[in-house]
Structures are given as structure tokens and as C-alpha cells.
Scaffold this motif. Structure first.
Motif, PDB file in Angstrom:
ATOM      1  N   GLY A  73     -19.106   9.115  -2.767  1.00 59.32           N
ATOM      2  CA  GLY A  73     -18.782  10.535  -2.787  1.00 59.32           C
ATOM      3  C   GLY A  73     -17.372  10.871  -2.352  1.00 59.32           C
ATOM      4  N   LEU A  74     -16.487   9.883  -2.321  1.00 61.52           N
ATOM      5  CA  LEU A  74     -15.109  10.109  -1.908  1.00 61.52           C
ATOM      6  C   LEU A  74     -14.167  10.114  -3.107  1.00 61.52           C
ATOM      7  CD1 LEU A  74     -15.009   7.685   1.159  1.00 61.52           C
ATOM      8  CD2 LEU A  74     -15.395  10.156   1.183  1.00 61.52           C
ATOM      9  N   LYS A  75     -13.065  10.815  -2.974  1.00 62.23           N
ATOM     10  CA  LYS A  75     -12.041  10.844  -4.005  1.00 62.23           C
ATOM     11  C   LYS A  75     -10.788  10.168  -3.460  1.00 62.23           C
ATOM     12  CE  LYS A  75      -9.441  13.855  -7.113  1.00 62.23           C
ATOM     13  NZ  LYS A  75      -9.192  15.261  -7.544  1.00 62.23           N
ATOM     14  N   VAL A  76     -10.402   9.053  -4.074  1.00 66.25           N
ATOM     15  CA  VAL A  76      -9.263   8.272  -3.602  1.00 66.25           C
ATOM     16  C   VAL A  76      -7.961   8.899  -4.106  1.00 66.25           C
ATOM     17  CG1 VAL A  76      -8.132   6.020  -3.628  1.00 66.25           C
ATOM     18  CG2 VAL A  76     -10.636   6.164  -3.541  1.00 66.25           C
ATOM     19  N   SER A  77      -7.056   9.202  -3.170  1.00 63.13           N
ATOM     20  CA  SER A  77      -5.770   9.776  -3.551  1.00 63.13           C
ATOM     21  C   SER A  77      -4.624   8.785  -3.406  1.00 63.13           C
ATOM     22  CB  SER A  77      -5.476  11.021  -2.706  1.00 63.13           C
ATOM     23  OG  SER A  77      -5.473  10.702  -1.323  1.00 63.13           O
ATOM     24  N   ARG A  78      -4.846   7.708  -2.675  1.00 61.27           N
ATOM     25  CA  ARG A  78      -3.823   6.678  -2.541  1.00 61.27           C
ATOM     26  C   ARG A  78      -4.506   5.364  -2.200  1.00 61.27           C
ATOM     27  NH1 ARG A  78       1.449   6.715   1.559  1.00 61.27           N
ATOM     28  NH2 ARG A  78       2.559   4.980   0.544  1.00 61.27           N
ATOM     29  N   LEU A  79      -4.026   4.274  -2.814  1.00 56.88           N
ATOM     30  CA  LEU A  79      -4.624   2.962  -2.570  1.00 56.88           C
ATOM     31  C   LEU A  79      -3.509   1.933  -2.439  1.00 56.88           C
ATOM     32  CD1 LEU A  79      -7.195   1.291  -2.270  1.00 56.88           C
ATOM     33  CD2 LEU A  79      -7.230   1.004  -4.758  1.00 56.88           C
ATOM     34  N   ILE A  80      -3.546   1.179  -1.339  1.00 57.71           N
ATOM     35  CA  ILE A  80      -2.501   0.206  -1.026  1.00 57.71           C
ATOM     36  C   ILE A  80      -3.144  -1.141  -0.706  1.00 57.71           C
ATOM     37  CG2 ILE A  80      -0.507  -0.300   0.435  1.00 57.71           C
ATOM     38  CD1 ILE A  80      -0.639   2.674   1.325  1.00 57.71           C
ATOM     39  N   ARG A  81      -2.715  -2.204  -1.394  1.00 58.72           N
ATOM     40  CA  ARG A  81      -3.173  -3.537  -0.985  1.00 58.72           C
ATOM     41  C   ARG A  81      -2.215  -4.044   0.086  1.00 58.72           C
ATOM     42  NH1 ARG A  81      -4.969  -7.543  -5.445  1.00 58.72           N
ATOM     43  NH2 ARG A  81      -2.767  -7.841  -5.917  1.00 58.72           N
ATOM     44  N   THR A  82      -2.758  -4.400   1.247  1.00 56.32           N
ATOM     45  CA  THR A  82      -1.928  -4.809   2.377  1.00 56.32           C
ATOM     46  C   THR A  82      -1.961  -6.306   2.650  1.00 56.32           C
ATOM     47  OG1 THR A  82      -3.752  -4.397   3.917  1.00 56.32           O
ATOM     48  CG2 THR A  82      -2.228  -2.568   3.489  1.00 56.32           C
ATOM     49  N   GLY A  90      -3.774 -11.820 -10.326  1.00 54.24           N
ATOM     50  CA  GLY A  90      -4.612 -10.637 -10.425  1.00 54.24           C
ATOM     51  C   GLY A  90      -3.786  -9.441 -10.848  1.00 54.24           C
ATOM     52  N   ARG A  91      -4.369  -8.265 -10.692  1.00 54.87           N
ATOM     53  CA  ARG A  91      -3.688  -7.047 -11.115  1.00 54.87           C
ATOM     54  C   ARG A  91      -3.854  -5.956 -10.076  1.00 54.87           C
ATOM     55  NH1 ARG A  91      -2.393  -6.670 -16.615  1.00 54.87           N
ATOM     56  NH2 ARG A  91      -3.047  -8.478 -17.842  1.00 54.87           N
ATOM     57  N   LEU A  92      -2.894  -5.063 -10.056  1.00 59.61           N
ATOM     58  CA  LEU A  92      -3.024  -3.789  -9.370  1.00 59.61           C
ATOM     59  C   LEU A  92      -2.879  -2.736 -10.450  1.00 59.61           C
ATOM     60  CD1 LEU A  92      -0.835  -4.278  -6.148  1.00 59.61           C
ATOM     61  CD2 LEU A  92      -3.329  -4.373  -6.343  1.00 59.61           C
ATOM     62  N   ASP A  93      -3.793  -1.767 -10.502  1.00 63.06           N
ATOM     63  CA  ASP A  93      -3.725  -0.805 -11.592  1.00 63.06           C
ATOM     64  C   ASP A  93      -2.515   0.112 -11.435  1.00 63.06           C
ATOM     65  OD1 ASP A  93      -4.444   1.317  -9.876  1.00 63.06           O
ATOM     66  OD2 ASP A  93      -6.578   0.999 -10.242  1.00 63.06           O
ATOM     67  N   LEU A  94      -2.309   0.968 -12.417  1.00 58.95           N
ATOM     68  CA  LEU A  94      -1.099   1.781 -12.510  1.00 58.95           C
ATOM     69  C   LEU A  94      -0.772   2.519 -11.219  1.00 58.95           C
ATOM     70  CD1 LEU A  94       1.149   2.943 -14.400  1.00 58.95           C
ATOM     71  CD2 LEU A  94      -0.445   4.808 -14.922  1.00 58.95           C
ATOM     72  N   ASN A  95      -1.767   3.134 -10.613  1.00 57.63           N
ATOM     73  CA  ASN A  95      -1.521   3.973  -9.448  1.00 57.63           C
ATOM     74  C   ASN A  95      -1.777   3.294  -8.109  1.00 57.63           C
ATOM     75  OD1 ASN A  95      -0.764   6.320 -10.935  1.00 57.63           O
ATOM     76  ND2 ASN A  95      -2.907   6.594 -11.479  1.00 57.63           N
ATOM     77  N   ARG A 105      -8.921 -10.132   0.151  1.00 57.39           N
ATOM     78  CA  ARG A 105      -7.920  -9.117  -0.143  1.00 57.39           C
ATOM     79  C   ARG A 105      -8.238  -7.899   0.722  1.00 57.39           C
ATOM     80  NH1 ARG A 105     -10.199 -12.593  -4.254  1.00 57.39           N
ATOM     81  NH2 ARG A 105      -9.206 -12.251  -6.266  1.00 57.39           N
ATOM     82  N   THR A 106      -7.229  -7.311   1.320  1.00 52.17           N
ATOM     83  CA  THR A 106      -7.437  -6.123   2.149  1.00 52.17           C
ATOM     84  C   THR A 106      -6.699  -4.934   1.543  1.00 52.17           C
ATOM     85  OG1 THR A 106      -7.716  -7.417   4.172  1.00 52.17           O
ATOM     86  CG2 THR A 106      -7.126  -5.101   4.436  1.00 52.17           C
ATOM     87  N   TYR A 107      -7.385  -3.801   1.493  1.00 54.08           N
ATOM     88  CA  TYR A 107      -6.823  -2.560   0.947  1.00 54.08           C
ATOM     89  C   TYR A 107      -6.948  -1.457   1.986  1.00 54.08           C
ATOM     90  CZ  TYR A 107      -7.348  -4.826  -3.639  1.00 54.08           C
ATOM     91  OH  TYR A 107      -7.276  -5.690  -4.706  1.00 54.08           O
ATOM     92  N   ARG A 108      -6.051  -0.489   1.902  1.00 56.87           N
ATOM     93  CA  ARG A 108      -6.156   0.728   2.696  1.00 56.87           C
ATOM     94  C   ARG A 108      -6.175   1.899   1.728  1.00 56.87           C
ATOM     95  NH1 ARG A 108      -2.283   2.140   5.646  1.00 56.87           N
ATOM     96  NH2 ARG A 108      -3.537   3.161   7.224  1.00 56.87           N
ATOM     97  N   ALA A 109      -7.204   2.710   1.833  1.00 56.32           N
ATOM     98  CA  ALA A 109      -7.392   3.829   0.904  1.00 56.32           C
ATOM     99  C   ALA A 109      -7.357   5.148   1.659  1.00 56.32           C
ATOM    100  CB  ALA A 109      -8.724   3.684   0.171  1.00 56.32           C
ATOM    101  N   ARG A 110      -6.630   6.112   1.108  1.00 61.71           N
ATOM    102  CA  ARG A 110      -6.711   7.476   1.607  1.00 61.71           C
ATOM    103  C   ARG A 110      -7.687   8.214   0.706  1.00 61.71           C
ATOM    104  NH1 ARG A 110      -1.282  10.507   1.455  1.00 61.71           N
ATOM    105  NH2 ARG A 110      -1.838  10.702  -0.742  1.00 61.71           N
ATOM    106  N   GLN A 133      -9.346  10.859   5.136  1.00 60.32           N
ATOM    107  CA  GLN A 133      -9.428   9.712   6.034  1.00 60.32           C
ATOM    108  C   GLN A 133      -8.790   8.487   5.396  1.00 60.32           C
ATOM    109  OE1 GLN A 133     -13.220  11.032   6.134  1.00 60.32           O
ATOM    110  NE2 GLN A 133     -12.764  11.134   3.965  1.00 60.32           N
ATOM    111  N   TRP A 134      -8.332   7.597   6.291  1.00 59.89           N
ATOM    112  CA  TRP A 134      -7.841   6.300   5.846  1.00 59.89           C
ATOM    113  C   TRP A 134      -8.935   5.279   6.127  1.00 59.89           C
ATOM    114  CZ3 TRP A 134      -3.659   4.943   3.075  1.00 59.89           C
ATOM    115  CH2 TRP A 134      -2.637   5.891   2.926  1.00 59.89           C
TER     116      TRP A 134
END
Length: 300
Positions: free
Chosen positions: A260-269, A163-168, A194-199, A238-239
Motif C-alpha cells: 500500500g505504499l507509493k515509492v517516490s525515490r529508490l536508491i541501491r546502496t 543486473g539492471r537499475l530501472d530508469l528512475n 543487494r540493499t536498497y533505500r526507498a522513500r 518514510q525511508w
């Protein structure tokens, strides 16, 4: 800047050997490298290589496996790329060009790519890579932007990303030497979580997130079941932890933006049973063979 909650778990505590993780390398020029290779096999006049069986159209029992599948398993390239090589006239069997990826073989004996013999597949290997943000999940970028291969150590066999993880997007990226394993893990039908944590910035409630368990449709695209939980809130930041099985392009970002959220950080855990833990960015660890074999038995 809000920092993610610390989770001091390990990358599969049993994935590291006594001397530490083995380190993967950039894709080496091998069977698919066309430089300094003998001339291509001459195209036969509609002939199919000897000792090759074609897939029957009537669905009857067939011997062997498709050549594209065998070559992907051997780590030559992905199945799709192998099919492209065959269409370009680069794959031959005993000196005669293979004309269809539906060709059935029992082994890769006598198979060449650009005149170079293809080795029989070695046991599959898998590596866990902590992808930093700012890297593309590709072998080469025409624009010259950095890729994951620029950060991988240079002493491992050719590896392909699952699979892929995008640039950011950062976090856990699986790498494997086995094209068939890669394909299995990427298929939504396999059901690997797959589990992700998003700020994310904005207003959201746990009740709204729980509605994602039924899936959601966004601009004609249907996204399946998502298990989402609000972990921690600081002001309007929020996380959020999200577990899904499809992994469609930019799925997490699109779903949260739809809310309605704006993601500033995304991590696949996590990917299946493999976890990121507290590994450092660009760190690599190899999965032990016993664990990989056990995991493959669970795949559908």
C-alpha cells in the motif's frame, strides 16, 4: 522534499588508487563491431572446426570449457549474446564456423568474430558507478533516451552492467569487463545481497515490514526473503531499507506497492561488499584487483 539520511561511508575505502578512480568508457567497437570487417568465414557443410571437442551427452569428463563461456569471460559479450553470434554464423575457429556454443576449447587461440581475432581474457576488472536517475541500463535505446553509457567516461575497456537499475532508480551499479563474473553476480543462487533505500508515501509499521522476512507472493510471483527496516518517518513519508538476494525485475517497488505504499525515490546502496557511500552521481571508481580476487573466492 524529504532528503535521505546522510551516510558518510566510502565506496570500498580501498577501491581508489593514489590518483583517484579510473574511469570507464563506452563499449568500444571491437570484436563484435561488424563494420569494416573482412567477410564472414564460409559455412562448412556440417563440418565442425578442427581441434574442437563437443560437449558429451553422457556427462562424461570433458576437456576445456564452452566457447560461449570463454568468450564471455574475455569480455566479447554476455554468454547469451555470444550464443546468438554463433547461431548467426559470426564466430569461427581457424577459418571454419563454430556451429554450437557447446564447443569445448582450452583457449581462444584462432577464434574470430566477423573475421576479427578474439583476444585471450585479461584479468577481470570491476567498477562502481553511481547511476543517476533518468538513465537506462542498456547500451542503446531505440527511442533515443539517455543510457548509462552516455555518462560513462571514454577511457576504459568495454564494460557490462551487472543486473539492471530501472530508469528512475539510482545508486550503485556494478560494471565489469568479465561476462562470467557478471553472470555469477546476477544469479539468485549465488546469494549476493543487494540493499536498497526507498522513500515511500503511505502507512506502514515495522511489524508489517518484518513479515517480509518469510517472503511474499504477489500476483503469482514469489519473492524470497527480504530484510526490511523502517529508518525514519516524516508525516506519511518514510525511508525504508530493504536487503534481498534475488533482485527480480522491479522487486522493491512491487513489494512496497503491494503493502500500500507509493515509492517516490529508490536508491541501491550496496551490492555484496561494495557500497555507494557518499559518491557523487555519475562518479566511477575501480575496485582494486586484490579486493576483487578476494571477493570472487567467496562466490559459490
Amino acid at each position: 522534499m524529504t532528503q535521505p539520511p546522510q551516510k558518510r561511508t566510502q565506496i570500498l575505502s580501498n577501491t581508489r588508487g593514489p590518483s583517484g578512480p579510473r574511469r570507464p568508457q563506452r563499449p568500444a567497437a571491437g570484436a563484435t563491431d561488424r563494420r569494416a570487417q573482412p567477410p564472414r568465414a564460409r559455412r562448412g557443410a556440417g563440418r565442425v572446426a578442427p581441434q574442437v571437442r563437443q560437449a558429451a551427452d553422457d556427462g562424461t569428463a570433458r576437456e576445456g570449457e564452452r566457447i560461449a563461456k570463454l568468450m564471455a569471460r574475455a569480455g566479447v559479450a554476455s554468454r547469451r549474446d555470444v550464443e546468438r553470434m554463433i547461431a548467426e554464423g559470426r564466430v569461427a575457429l581457424n577459418g571454419t564456423l563454430v556451429e554450437t556454443p557447446a564447443t569445448l576449447l582450452k583457449s581462444l587461440r584462432g577464434v574470430t568474430v566477423d573475421g576479427v581475432a578474439v583476444k585471450e581474457p585479461a584479468p577481470a576488472r570491476m567498477f562502481l558507478f553511481h547511476k543517476p536517475a533518468g538513465l537506462l541500463t542498456t547500451a542503446k535505446d531505440p527511442a533515443g533516451r539517455p543510457t548509462i553509457y552516455d555518462r560513462l567516461p571514454a577511457d576504459l575497456p568495454r564494460v557490462m552492467p551487472v543486473g539492471r537499475l530501472d530508469l528512475n532508480t539510482e545508486g550503485l551499479l556494478l560494471l565489469t569487463t568479465d561476462g562470467e563474473l557478471k553472470r555469477q553476480l546476477e544469479l539468485p543462487s549465488t546469494g549476493v545481497e543487494r540493499t536498497y533505500r526507498a522513500r515511500a508515501f503511505g502507512e506502514i509499521s515495522q511489524a508489517q515490514l518484518e513479515e517480509l522476512i518469510e517472503g511474499v507472493e504477489i500476483e503469482g510471483m514469489r519473492y524470497g526473503r527480504i530484510d526490511a527496516n523502517l529508518e525514519r518517518r516524516t508525516g506519511r513519508n518514510q525511508w525504508i531499507e530493504m536487503t534481498l538476494t534475488e533482485g527480480k525485475n522491479r522487486e522493491v517497488r512491487r513489494v512496497l506497492e503491494h503493502l500500500g505504499l507509493k515509492v517516490s525515490r529508490l536508491i541501491r546502496t550496496r551490492y555484496g561488499p561494495f557500497v555507494l557511500g557518499d559518491s557523487a552521481p555519475a562518479e566511477v571508481a575501480e575496485v582494486r584487483q586484490v579486493d576483487l580476487i578476494k571477493f570472487r573466492k567467496t562466490l559459490k
